[in-house]
Scaffold this motif. Structure first.
Motif, PDB file in Angstrom:
ATOM      1  N   LYS A   1      -0.167  11.467  -6.644  1.00 47.88           N
ATOM      2  CA  LYS A   1      -0.467  10.047  -6.477  1.00 47.88           C
ATOM      3  C   LYS A   1      -0.575   9.710  -4.999  1.00 47.88           C
ATOM      4  O   LYS A   1      -0.099  10.451  -4.146  1.00 47.88           O
ATOM      5  CB  LYS A   1       0.644   9.206  -7.110  1.00 47.88           C
ATOM      6  CG  LYS A   1       0.706   9.344  -8.630  1.00 47.88           C
ATOM      7  CD  LYS A   1       1.668   8.336  -9.241  1.00 47.88           C
ATOM      8  CE  LYS A   1       1.679   8.504 -10.757  1.00 47.88           C
ATOM      9  NZ  LYS A   1       2.571   7.549 -11.424  1.00 47.88           N
ATOM     10  N   VAL A   2      -1.204   8.572  -4.716  1.00 43.30           N
ATOM     11  CA  VAL A   2      -1.265   8.091  -3.341  1.00 43.30           C
ATOM     12  C   VAL A   2      -0.531   6.756  -3.301  1.00 43.30           C
ATOM     13  O   VAL A   2      -0.772   5.892  -4.153  1.00 43.30           O
ATOM     14  CB  VAL A   2      -2.737   7.895  -2.884  1.00 43.30           C
ATOM     15  CG1 VAL A   2      -2.787   7.395  -1.451  1.00 43.30           C
ATOM     16  CG2 VAL A   2      -3.521   9.190  -3.019  1.00 43.30           C
ATOM     17  N   TYR A   3       0.396   6.613  -2.373  1.00 40.80           N
ATOM     18  CA  TYR A   3       1.122   5.349  -2.196  1.00 40.80           C
ATOM     19  C   TYR A   3       0.768   4.805  -0.824  1.00 40.80           C
ATOM     20  O   TYR A   3       0.837   5.539   0.168  1.00 40.80           O
ATOM     21  CB  TYR A   3       2.635   5.567  -2.185  1.00 40.80           C
ATOM     22  CG  TYR A   3       3.301   5.907  -3.498  1.00 40.80           C
ATOM     23  CD1 TYR A   3       2.645   6.576  -4.519  1.00 40.80           C
ATOM     24  CD2 TYR A   3       4.647   5.554  -3.692  1.00 40.80           C
ATOM     25  CE1 TYR A   3       3.307   6.890  -5.703  1.00 40.80           C
ATOM     26  CE2 TYR A   3       5.312   5.858  -4.878  1.00 40.80           C
ATOM     27  CZ  TYR A   3       4.635   6.527  -5.873  1.00 40.80           C
ATOM     28  OH  TYR A   3       5.276   6.836  -7.031  1.00 40.80           O
ATOM     29  N   LYS A   4       0.432   3.529  -0.754  1.00 44.79           N
ATOM     30  CA  LYS A   4       0.183   2.937   0.560  1.00 44.79           C
ATOM     31  C   LYS A   4       1.135   1.763   0.788  1.00 44.79           C
ATOM     32  O   LYS A   4       1.289   0.904  -0.086  1.00 44.79           O
ATOM     33  CB  LYS A   4      -1.272   2.471   0.659  1.00 44.79           C
ATOM     34  CG  LYS A   4      -1.596   1.818   1.976  1.00 44.79           C
ATOM     35  CD  LYS A   4      -1.644   0.311   1.847  1.00 44.79           C
ATOM     36  CE  LYS A   4      -1.605  -0.370   3.199  1.00 44.79           C
ATOM     37  NZ  LYS A   4      -1.794  -1.818   3.110  1.00 44.79           N
ATOM     38  N   PHE A   5       1.789   1.774   1.935  1.00 45.58           N
ATOM     39  CA  PHE A   5       2.693   0.674   2.271  1.00 45.58           C
ATOM     40  C   PHE A   5       2.135  -0.107   3.455  1.00 45.58           C
ATOM     41  O   PHE A   5       1.777   0.483   4.481  1.00 45.58           O
ATOM     42  CB  PHE A   5       4.093   1.201   2.599  1.00 45.58           C
ATOM     43  CG  PHE A   5       4.787   1.759   1.392  1.00 45.58           C
ATOM     44  CD1 PHE A   5       5.551   0.938   0.570  1.00 45.58           C
ATOM     45  CD2 PHE A   5       4.638   3.093   1.057  1.00 45.58           C
ATOM     46  CE1 PHE A   5       6.164   1.450  -0.561  1.00 45.58           C
ATOM     47  CE2 PHE A   5       5.240   3.618  -0.077  1.00 45.58           C
ATOM     48  CZ  PHE A   5       6.009   2.801  -0.889  1.00 45.58           C
ATOM     49  N   GLY A   6       2.104  -1.416   3.325  1.00 47.43           N
ATOM     50  CA  GLY A   6       1.568  -2.278   4.381  1.00 47.43           C
ATOM     51  C   GLY A   6       2.596  -2.532   5.469  1.00 47.43           C
ATOM     52  O   GLY A   6       3.762  -2.122   5.366  1.00 47.43           O
ATOM     53  N   GLY A   7       2.144  -3.216   6.523  1.00 41.78           N
ATOM     54  CA  GLY A   7       2.980  -3.457   7.696  1.00 41.78           C
ATOM     55  C   GLY A   7       4.307  -4.133   7.405  1.00 41.78           C
ATOM     56  O   GLY A   7       5.339  -3.739   7.962  1.00 41.78           O
ATOM     57  N   THR A   8       4.308  -5.130   6.520  1.00 37.51           N
ATOM     58  CA  THR A   8       5.588  -5.818   6.259  1.00 37.51           C
ATOM     59  C   THR A   8       6.546  -4.916   5.480  1.00 37.51           C
ATOM     60  O   THR A   8       7.765  -5.044   5.632  1.00 37.51           O
ATOM     61  CB  THR A   8       5.399  -7.144   5.486  1.00 37.51           C
ATOM     62  OG1 THR A   8       4.323  -6.978   4.587  1.00 37.51           O
ATOM     63  CG2 THR A   8       5.141  -8.308   6.405  1.00 37.51           C
TER      64      THR A   8
ATOM     65  N   PRO B   1       4.843  14.071  -6.961  1.00 38.32           N
ATOM     66  CA  PRO B   1       4.136  14.537  -5.762  1.00 38.32           C
ATOM     67  C   PRO B   1       3.212  13.432  -5.243  1.00 38.32           C
ATOM     68  O   PRO B   1       2.486  12.822  -6.032  1.00 38.32           O
ATOM     69  CB  PRO B   1       3.317  15.729  -6.256  1.00 38.32           C
ATOM     70  CG  PRO B   1       3.916  16.102  -7.564  1.00 38.32           C
ATOM     71  CD  PRO B   1       4.526  14.880  -8.144  1.00 38.32           C
ATOM     72  N   LYS B   2       3.273  13.188  -3.959  1.00 42.51           N
ATOM     73  CA  LYS B   2       2.479  12.069  -3.450  1.00 42.51           C
ATOM     74  C   LYS B   2       2.085  12.211  -1.984  1.00 42.51           C
ATOM     75  O   LYS B   2       2.748  12.911  -1.206  1.00 42.51           O
ATOM     76  CB  LYS B   2       3.229  10.753  -3.656  1.00 42.51           C
ATOM     77  CG  LYS B   2       4.594  10.701  -2.973  1.00 42.51           C
ATOM     78  CD  LYS B   2       5.278   9.376  -3.182  1.00 42.51           C
ATOM     79  CE  LYS B   2       6.053   9.279  -4.464  1.00 42.51           C
ATOM     80  NZ  LYS B   2       7.242  10.130  -4.533  1.00 42.51           N
ATOM     81  N   ILE B   3       1.028  11.472  -1.639  1.00 45.69           N
ATOM     82  CA  ILE B   3       0.666  11.286  -0.233  1.00 45.69           C
ATOM     83  C   ILE B   3       0.971   9.826   0.080  1.00 45.69           C
ATOM     84  O   ILE B   3       0.511   8.929  -0.631  1.00 45.69           O
ATOM     85  CB  ILE B   3      -0.826  11.570   0.015  1.00 45.69           C
ATOM     86  CG1 ILE B   3      -1.153  13.020  -0.367  1.00 45.69           C
ATOM     87  CG2 ILE B   3      -1.194  11.290   1.467  1.00 45.69           C
ATOM     88  CD1 ILE B   3      -2.592  13.436  -0.099  1.00 45.69           C
ATOM     89  N   VAL B   4       1.767   9.584   1.102  1.00 43.63           N
ATOM     90  CA  VAL B   4       2.125   8.217   1.474  1.00 43.63           C
ATOM     91  C   VAL B   4       1.326   7.811   2.710  1.00 43.63           C
ATOM     92  O   VAL B   4       1.345   8.502   3.730  1.00 43.63           O
ATOM     93  CB  VAL B   4       3.644   8.122   1.757  1.00 43.63           C
ATOM     94  CG1 VAL B   4       4.018   6.741   2.270  1.00 43.63           C
ATOM     95  CG2 VAL B   4       4.432   8.458   0.496  1.00 43.63           C
ATOM     96  N   VAL B   5       0.644   6.700   2.580  1.00 41.88           N
ATOM     97  CA  VAL B   5      -0.166   6.181   3.685  1.00 41.88           C
ATOM     98  C   VAL B   5       0.545   4.951   4.250  1.00 41.88           C
ATOM     99  O   VAL B   5       0.921   4.056   3.496  1.00 41.88           O
ATOM    100  CB  VAL B   5      -1.562   5.757   3.159  1.00 41.88           C
ATOM    101  CG1 VAL B   5      -2.396   5.120   4.262  1.00 41.88           C
ATOM    102  CG2 VAL B   5      -2.293   6.935   2.541  1.00 41.88           C
TER     103      VAL B   5
END
Ligand code: ASP
Ligand code: MG
Length: 442
Positions: free
Chosen positions: A2-9, A29-33
């Motif tokens: 999976k891909v997880y993306k976390f924003g600035g806040t 298993p993941k790629i964190v952006v």
């Protein structure tokens, strides 16, 4: 994967960053952006503007303040002395790069380098923290796989090839961390995917690796049915189709970068919008499936220019139409919305760069009217033309507001109108009150 993306806040404070580490440490298993920590890219933009204007004193003060803030962040985040040292050395190194720009020539190429530092530092900090917590992870540099071509579009072939090679190299590692937003361009210079582009990074990565799911984590519990900053009593939408989400993002829903749905749609990868503040909330699931609810949400896009071209009959009708569109194409100006009746054409656009030249050219063939400070309001949903009543309901809600332009029919997913920006709030509230009080529709 999976891909997880976390924003600035989501990574804006030490507390929040630790919380993100918590959220990603389960075994999927993941790629964190990651984006840069909240406010960082804005500050870097200011620094770049100062350097560009040779306002060295201002730049100096801002760089110093930021450098101290990041060192404090690292000191508070990390406990192990040697990891702390490593993290601080990394920060000093990044700032060394910024300090060099004080003396160097400063062009748009250097500006991109300045902007890249935010994501480089936020990802490094999370990587060090995870390592300190003994959570195995690999920090991937987006510069090693994220690339745009000469046309500024993502180079999918390059991204797929280089990213899969990197993942293969670290076989067995379930957690990768990488930067959103930043990339290399066709000339191997540092570049970016434009403001808010981390979402786009996440979906490009998702598409490149054929991810099982792309999760976009923000500080709000999903896509709301209207702009929560402007309208009262908005609620999160549980499900949207790719097309509906794409319209909402394009027409102003700030939670998603407008381009980020397309790569997921092309590969049929579900996108889930989740809240790092309320991780148990259901959020919004964006997928291929289209349900029957007709009206789902409302979005608004500001800074719109409205143009009306009334033919002066110097050209035949079919030539007039093609002249108008050709001229916009020649000046690379995209249209957001378009209506036409007989030969006359109305256009709404958010790109005013070439408008004076376009207007000058077309004045030979048309009377041109221009109005600025306009907004597009879009009502989005599954609005097949065979369904009845939804247009009437929308118009009824807007009955007290002057409408400059009305558009429906090019897709089944939106009815859009152009209003003065000063009427936007009233229009959004009126639509919410009348469209979402009826539970049949929401
Ligand atoms: N940090 C970048 C920005 O603030 C990219 C992003 O947050 O998506 O625009
Ligand atoms: Mg964003």
């Amino acid at each position: 994967m999976k891909v997880y993306k976390f924003g600035g806040t989501s990574v804006g404070t030490v507390e929040r960053m630790k919380h993100v580490a918590e959220l990603i440490s389960e075994s999927t298993p993941k790629i964190v952006v990651l984006s840069a920590t909240a406010g960082t890219t804005n500050h870097l933009e200011e620094i770049a503007a100062n350097l560009f204007n040779r306002d060295i004193e201002q730049a100096h003060e801002k760089i110093t303040r930021m450098e101290f803030q990041f060192i404090d962040f690292a000191n508070e985040l990390l406990t192990d002395e040697s990891t702390k040292r490593e993290a601080i050395d990394y920060i000093l190194d990044r700032f060394q790069r910024l300090w060099q720009f004080i003396n160097d020539e400063f062009t748009s190429i250097e500006e991109k380098e300045v902007l890249a530092q935010g994501e480089l530092i936020s990802t490094a900090l999370l990587h060090f923290y995870l390592r300190e917590r003994k959570i195995a992870n690999i920090l991937l540099s987006a510069f090693d796989f994220m690339r745009i071509g000469p046309d500024g579009e993502p180079d999918m072939e390059y991204i797929e090839k280089h990213l899969s090679e990197l993942i293969k190299k670290y076989k067995g590692i379930p957690l990768f961390i990488t930067q959103g937003f930043i990339c290399k361009n066709a000339y191997n210079e540092t570049d970016n995917l434009k403001r808010g582009g981390s979402d786009y990074t996440a979906s490009l990565i998702g598409a490149a690796i054929n991810a099982e799911e792309i999760q976009i984590w923000t500080d709000i519990d999903g896509m709301h049915n209207n702009d929560p900053r402007i309208v009262k009593n908005t609620t999160p939408i549980k499900k949207l189709s790719f097309e509906e989400a794409e319209r909402l993002a394009y027409f102003g829903a700030k939670i998603l970068h407008p381009f980020c749905i397309a790569p997921a749609r092309q590969k049929d990868i579900p996108v889930r919008l989740l809240s790092s503040i309320e991780p148990q909330a259901e959020g919004t699931l964006i997928s291929k499936s289209q349900d029957d609810r007709i009206i789902k949400a409302i979005a608004a896009k500001d800074s719109i220019f409205y143009l009306k071209f009334e033919s002066n009959h110097a050209l035949r009708p079919y030539l007039f139409t093609s002249k108008v569109f050709d001229t916009f194409a020649r000046y690379q100006t995209s249209l957001c919305l378009l209506t036409s009746s007989s030969t006359d054409i109305s256009i709404a656009t958010d790109n005013n760069e070439a408008l004076p030249r376009i207007i000058r050219e077309l004045s030979k063939y048309a009377n041109v009217t221009v109005e600025d400070h306009m907004s597009i309001i879009s009502v989005v949903g599954n609005m097949k033309w065979q369904y009845t009543g939804f247009e009437a309901k929308i118009m009824e809600a807007l009955k007290d507001i002057p409408l400059r332009m009305i558009s429906y029919g090019s897709t089944n997913n939106d009815v859009s109108v152009v209003v003065k920006t000063s009427d936007k709030k009233k229009a959004l509230q009126a639509l919410s009150n009348s469209l979402f009080e009826d539970k049949m529709l929401v």
